[in-house]
Each structure stands twice: as C-alpha cells, then as structure tokens.
Design a protein around this motif. Structure first.
Motif, PDB file in Angstrom:
ATOM      1  N   ASN A   7       0.803  -1.217   0.000  1.00 36.44           N
ATOM      2  CA  ASN A   7       0.000   0.000   0.000  1.00 36.44           C
ATOM      3  C   ASN A   7       0.840   1.274   0.000  1.00 36.44           C
ATOM      4  O   ASN A   7       0.315   2.361  -0.081  1.00 36.44           O
ATOM      5  N   GLY A   8       2.175   1.150   0.132  1.00 32.34           N
ATOM      6  CA  GLY A   8       3.047   2.306   0.151  1.00 32.34           C
ATOM      7  C   GLY A   8       3.175   2.933  -1.226  1.00 32.34           C
ATOM      8  O   GLY A   8       2.624   2.454  -2.216  1.00 32.34           O
ATOM      9  N   PHE A   9       3.955   4.030  -1.260  1.00 34.20           N
ATOM     10  CA  PHE A   9       4.116   4.765  -2.513  1.00 34.20           C
ATOM     11  C   PHE A   9       4.866   3.940  -3.547  1.00 34.20           C
ATOM     12  O   PHE A   9       4.592   4.036  -4.738  1.00 34.20           O
ATOM     13  N   GLY A  10       5.830   3.150  -3.109  1.00 31.76           N
ATOM     14  CA  GLY A  10       6.517   2.236  -4.026  1.00 31.76           C
ATOM     15  C   GLY A  10       7.820   2.795  -4.557  1.00 31.76           C
ATOM     16  O   GLY A  10       7.963   4.005  -4.772  1.00 31.76           O
ATOM     17  N   VAL A  11       8.789   1.894  -4.771  1.00 33.63           N
ATOM     18  CA  VAL A  11      10.105   2.279  -5.275  1.00 33.63           C
ATOM     19  C   VAL A  11      10.004   2.882  -6.667  1.00 33.63           C
ATOM     20  O   VAL A  11      10.652   3.892  -6.982  1.00 33.63           O
ATOM     21  N   ALA A  12       9.200   2.271  -7.531  1.00 34.74           N
ATOM     22  CA  ALA A  12       9.065   2.739  -8.913  1.00 34.74           C
ATOM     23  C   ALA A  12       8.551   4.181  -8.963  1.00 34.74           C
ATOM     24  O   ALA A  12       9.037   5.006  -9.743  1.00 34.74           O
TER      25      ALA A  12
END
Length: 304
Positions: free
Chosen positions: A12-17
């Motif tokens: 659910n986080g913003f994400g590395v990409a």
C-alpha cells in the motif's frame, strides 16, 4: 509486526518505482538551471566549445564544457531511472495510477529538455525538437480524449522501440557532437565578435540516429491516434446499438393495462333533489337577512 502486515504496508506504500519517477522529475530542476546559464553564456558572452582530439577548443570553453557534461550526466541518470522503475514495477507487480500518469510525463520532460539543450548549443536541429513536441501533444491529446470516453489502448511495440532509439540517439549525439561538429567557418559581425559555424555535413551525420527516432516516434504516434479514435468510434457505435435494441425491446413489449379501484367511501357524495332545495332555501334566507341588516328604514326621510 507480522510478515503479513509488513507485506501489506509495502503493497500500500508509494513504491520504489514511483519514487524513481519523482527523482527523475526533481533532476530536471538543476538541468533547467544549468541550461539557462549555458544559454546566457553562449548568446550574451559568445562562449562556445568543441574538441579537437583531446584538446578543448572555443571561446572560454572550460566553464561551458563543464556545465555541458553535468547536464549530459543528469540526463543519463534520468534515463536509467526510467528503465529501472519500469522494470521494477513490472517485476514486482506494483504498477500504479501515479506511475501510469507521471512516468511518461517525466520521460517526455527529460527528453524534450535534452533536445532543447542540444539545439541551443547548435548540436541538433530546432525543427526536430518542434516535431517531437507536436507529436507528443497530439498523442497525449488523443489519450486524454480517449480516457474521457472510457477507452484505453495498451502500448504497442512501436512505442517501446521509439523510446529506446530516441534515448540512445540523444546520448550518442551528446557524446559525439563536441568532437564531430568542429568549427569550420568563423563569421565576424559588425562589432567584431566571432561566431563559429558547424560543418553542416557533420551536423546531419550526428543527427541521423535522432532523425530515425523521430520517424519511428511519428509512426508509433499515428498508430496510437488511429487506435484511440477507432476505439472511441467502436464504443460509441456499441452504445448506439444498445440504445436502439433497448428502444425496440420497449416498443415490442405488450401494453400493460393498469386498473385503479377507488374506495367507495372516498368517492364524492351526490346531493339528492331534496337536499338541493333545502340548501337553496337556506341561502335565500341568509341573503334576505343580510339585506335587511344593511338598510335601517327608521333613519330615512320617509319616517322623520
């Protein structure tokens, strides 16, 4: 914290990409600042540079060459983040709406700014930059219109080939131009300022990969626009057909008769003839009384 909860937070986080996309956009801020300085040095103070072997040549070439290679490095880092975030998102299945919107925007911003930077230095053609910008405006406009019509088109192979070729062509141009485009002619203006002119043959030679990338970009763009417009047309035709079928279904359905029963107690009662006469007598008596009340004969001249 359990492993399952930890996985949920990562998902659910913003994400590395997405963070890589943000980094790519932030990198364009120093890029624009350096490009503005180079523009001022070149057009106001007539700074320029090129290489003859290992020797740096030009009018005060040190500063402008240093700024040039910093911007080239920023562009290369931006392109690496572009490929890495796409690979990471596909591998870990973390593709998001943010990435779908801002990843192509960041890619086009970086590419357009680098082309503008090369054109300012005289390493590329300004019409190439204009054609790339026009192509992106048409494709993005078609995409936005298609989204408003709830039509989505997946990326085709031409678009991926275009991205790779254009990125590599820009890097190749950035590295080869300072060596291949040597000053072959010096022009003096009325104030005695000297201006170097690049070899037109060499200029065309180093821009050939970029011209090929431009052709592929327009081919992929036309394919996209045709698909978008075709998808919108098919969807509108399908909606029109569904509406026609619904109308025909309603038209062909049997008429439904609705019988409404009224409660007898609620029906207005009809007056009988006797009740009507009684009501008329009462009204006449009231009217007579009213008239007599209005005229007092004792106060008239007759009875004085």
């Amino acid at each position: 914290m359990t492993k399952l909860e930890n996985k949920k937070i990562k998902k659910n986080g913003f994400g590395v990409a997405n963070w890589l996309t943000v980094v790519r956009l932030i990198l364009m801020i120093p890029f624009i600042a350096i490009m503005s300085i180079v523009f001022t040095l070149q057009f106001k103070y007539k700074y320029d540079f090129h290489y003859e072997g290992a020797l740096l040549k030009g009018n005060h070439p040190l500063w402008i060459s240093l700024l040039y290679w910093i911007n080239v490095s920023i562009f290369i880092i931006a392109m690496i983040t572009d490929f890495v975030d796409g690979y990471y998102a596909r591998k870990h299945k973390t593709e998001s709406t943010f990435g779908k919107i801002f990843d192509p925007i960041a890619d086009k911003v970086a590419t357009t700014l680098m082309l503008m930077f090369l054109a300012i230095l005289g390493f590329s053609y300004l019409p190439l930059l204009v054609l790339f910008i026009v192509r992106d405006i048409l494709v993005d406009g078609s995409r936005v219109y298609a989204i408003r019509k709830n039509t989505t088109i997946s990326a085709n192979i031409w678009g991926k080939i275009k991205t790779i070729i254009v990125s590599l062509a820009i890097v190749a141009l950035a590295f080869s131009a300072p060596w291949l485009i040597n000053a072959t002619k010096v022009i003096k203006d009325s104030n005695g300022n000297e201006t170097t002119v690049a070899d037109p043959v060499k200029l065309l030679y180093v821009n050939l990969p970029l011209i090929v990338g431009l052709i592929i970009a327009w081919v992929s763009g036309i394919i996209y626009m045709v698909k978008y417009l075709k998808g919108i047309k098919n969807e509108l035709s399908e909606k029109e057909q569904n509406a026609t079928q619904l109308f025909e279904t309603i038209k062909a359905s049997p008429t439904v008769e609705i019988n409404i029963e009224v409660d007898k107690d609620l029906e207005p009662k009809k007056d009988t003839e006797e009740e009507k006469n009684k009501s008329n007598d009462e009204m006449l008596e009231k009217e007579t009384k009213k008239t007599s009340d209005q005229i007092d004969f004792s106060k008239t001249e007759i009875f004085e």
